[in-house]
Design a protein around this motif. Structure first.
Motif, short mmCIF file in Angstrom:
data_model
loop_
_atom_site.label_atom_id
_atom_site.label_comp_id
_atom_site.label_asym_id
_atom_site.label_seq_id
_atom_site.Cartn_x
_atom_site.Cartn_y
_atom_site.Cartn_z
N VAL A 1 7.58 8.45 2.39
CA VAL A 1 6.53 7.23 2.24
C VAL A 1 5.87 7.87 1.09
O VAL A 1 5.34 8.78 0.96
CB VAL A 1 5.73 7.59 3.45
CG1 VAL A 1 4.68 6.16 3.00
CG2 VAL A 1 6.58 7.06 4.67
N ASP B 1 0.18 6.77 -6.00
CA ASP B 1 1.27 7.81 -6.66
C ASP B 1 2.40 7.45 -7.56
O ASP B 1 2.76 8.17 -8.34
CB ASP B 1 1.75 8.89 -5.53
CG ASP B 1 0.61 9.29 -4.58
OD1 ASP B 1 -0.29 9.66 -5.17
OD2 ASP B 1 1.10 9.73 -3.47
N THR C 1 7.47 9.04 -9.59
CA THR C 1 6.17 9.79 -9.04
C THR C 1 5.97 10.79 -10.00
O THR C 1 6.87 11.12 -10.93
CB THR C 1 5.78 10.01 -7.62
OG1 THR C 1 7.10 10.98 -7.46
CG2 THR C 1 6.25 8.80 -6.89
N LEU D 1 3.01 6.68 -1.30
CA LEU D 1 1.57 5.74 -1.51
C LEU D 1 1.55 5.42 -3.07
O LEU D 1 1.92 5.65 -4.12
CB LEU D 1 0.34 6.59 -1.34
CG LEU D 1 0.18 7.35 -0.12
CD1 LEU D 1 -0.90 8.38 -0.12
CD2 LEU D 1 0.27 6.67 1.14
N GLU E 1 0.80 -1.11 -0.09
CA GLU E 1 0.09 -0.18 0.08
C GLU E 1 0.85 1.07 -0.07
O GLU E 1 0.39 2.26 -0.54
CB GLU E 1 -0.85 -0.08 1.19
CG GLU E 1 -1.88 -1.01 1.15
CD GLU E 1 -2.80 -0.99 2.46
OE1 GLU E 1 -2.51 -0.17 3.23
OE2 GLU E 1 -3.80 -1.93 2.59
N ARG E 2 2.05 1.15 0.52
CA ARG E 2 3.05 2.20 0.31
C ARG E 2 4.55 1.83 0.32
O ARG E 2 4.97 0.43 0.80
CB ARG E 2 2.82 3.06 1.81
CG ARG E 2 3.11 2.24 3.11
CD ARG E 2 2.92 3.10 4.46
NE ARG E 2 1.13 3.75 4.33
CZ ARG E 2 0.38 2.76 4.62
NH1 ARG E 2 0.62 1.37 5.37
NH2 ARG E 2 -0.99 2.89 4.77
#
Length: 282
Positions: free
Chosen positions: A188, A193, A208, A190, A176-177
């Motif tokens: 961190v 992203d 990203t 996500l 999830e991250r």
């Protein structure tokens, strides 16, 4: 042990021919503008040809070892410009010193008058050398990519038990991250992203919309940990977030070029495009 007397000369024949052609052309070009004896001028041109060939061989070693092909356009321009400046400077210096030693100090003024022409010749030869080396590097990279395209298909030949284990891991440990440590800070990221993930030796680059992060991890880790309905390994070196794909276009004969929403372009392999079509229901 049997020795071949023709192997080395035949291998060096193109280089020797180029050197002789350059020496003759330079002699013909310089003859009307200098007063040096023809024999000495031809000898100087032969020495200049040897210097150029030696510098060309150095470029063949330096440029591929620095992997200029993979640099972005601006950084590639800066590197080539700096290398060109060094190349021309060394060429002019060696040519000037060899001319002084060969033609004598009394001809220094006439030798100096040839420096602008020597700069032009050095720059011209540098551009030719770089173009030839760069073209060969692109060919090699293309061949490597074509060979790597078979990687995802080769993975499908793994034992059935190993594949089931990977599938179970994928279902039970969906990321999830992603945490990336940069100096004393921890970023961190996500998972939604992430635009794409690129292999980079023993590391991966996580891209990203705003940044690029380098993380010491494997592509297989992310391939197993990311949702297979959102992330597809379109190439041995790339895992793409399908929600970040802007368009898909034909590239060459059987390959596809993906344009992402951040503007980056990624070439999909044949096997990768098949997997992408499955996810997109095409």
């Amino acid at each position: 042990m049997k020795l071949s007397l023709t192997y080395i000369p035949l291998r060096l024949l193109p280089v020797i021919v180029l050197g002789v052609m350059y020496a003759l052309l330079q002699t013909a070009a310089f003859r009307p503008i200098v007063s040096f004896p023809c024999g000495l001028l031809l000898l100087k041109s032969c020495i200049d040809a040897i210097i150029l060939l030696g510098m060309g061989m150095l470029l063949v070693v330096i440029i591929p070892s620095s992997n200029y092909v993979r640099l972005d356009v601006f950084q590639r321009f800066i590197n080539y410009f700096a290398l060109g400046f060094l190349y021309v400077s060394i060429w002019v210096l060696f040519g000037y010193l060899s001319s002084i030693l060969l033609l004598g100090n009394e001809n220094r003024d006439e030798i100096r008058s040839l420096i602008p022409l020597s700069v032009f010749i050095g720059l011209f030869m540098y551009v030719i050398h770089v173009q030839m080396i760069h073209f060969r590097m692109i060919q090699r990279e293309t061949e490597k990519e074509r060979q790597k395209e078979e990687g995802p298909e080769t993975d499908s030949a793994e034992p059935h038990a190993d594949r089931e284990k990977e599938n179970n891991n994928e279902e039970s440990e969906v990321l999830e991250r992603v945490a990336v440590k940069i100096g004393q800070k921890i970023h961190v990221i996500l998972v939604p992203d992430i635009v794409y993930i690129q292999s980079d030796g023993d590391y991966v680059q996580i891209v990203t919309d705003q940044n690029r992060f380098l993380k010491e991890e494997t592509m297989k880790y992310f391939e197993a940990g990311l949702s297979s309905s959102q992330f597809v390994r379109v190439h041995r070196s790339y895992i793409v977030n399908v929600e970040k794909i802007l368009r898909i276009e034909m590239y060459e004969k059987q390959n596809q070029m993906l344009t992402l929403k951040n503007g980056d372009k990624i070439r999909a392999s044949i096997a990768g495009y098949k997997a992408l079509r499955t996810v997109l229901n095409l």
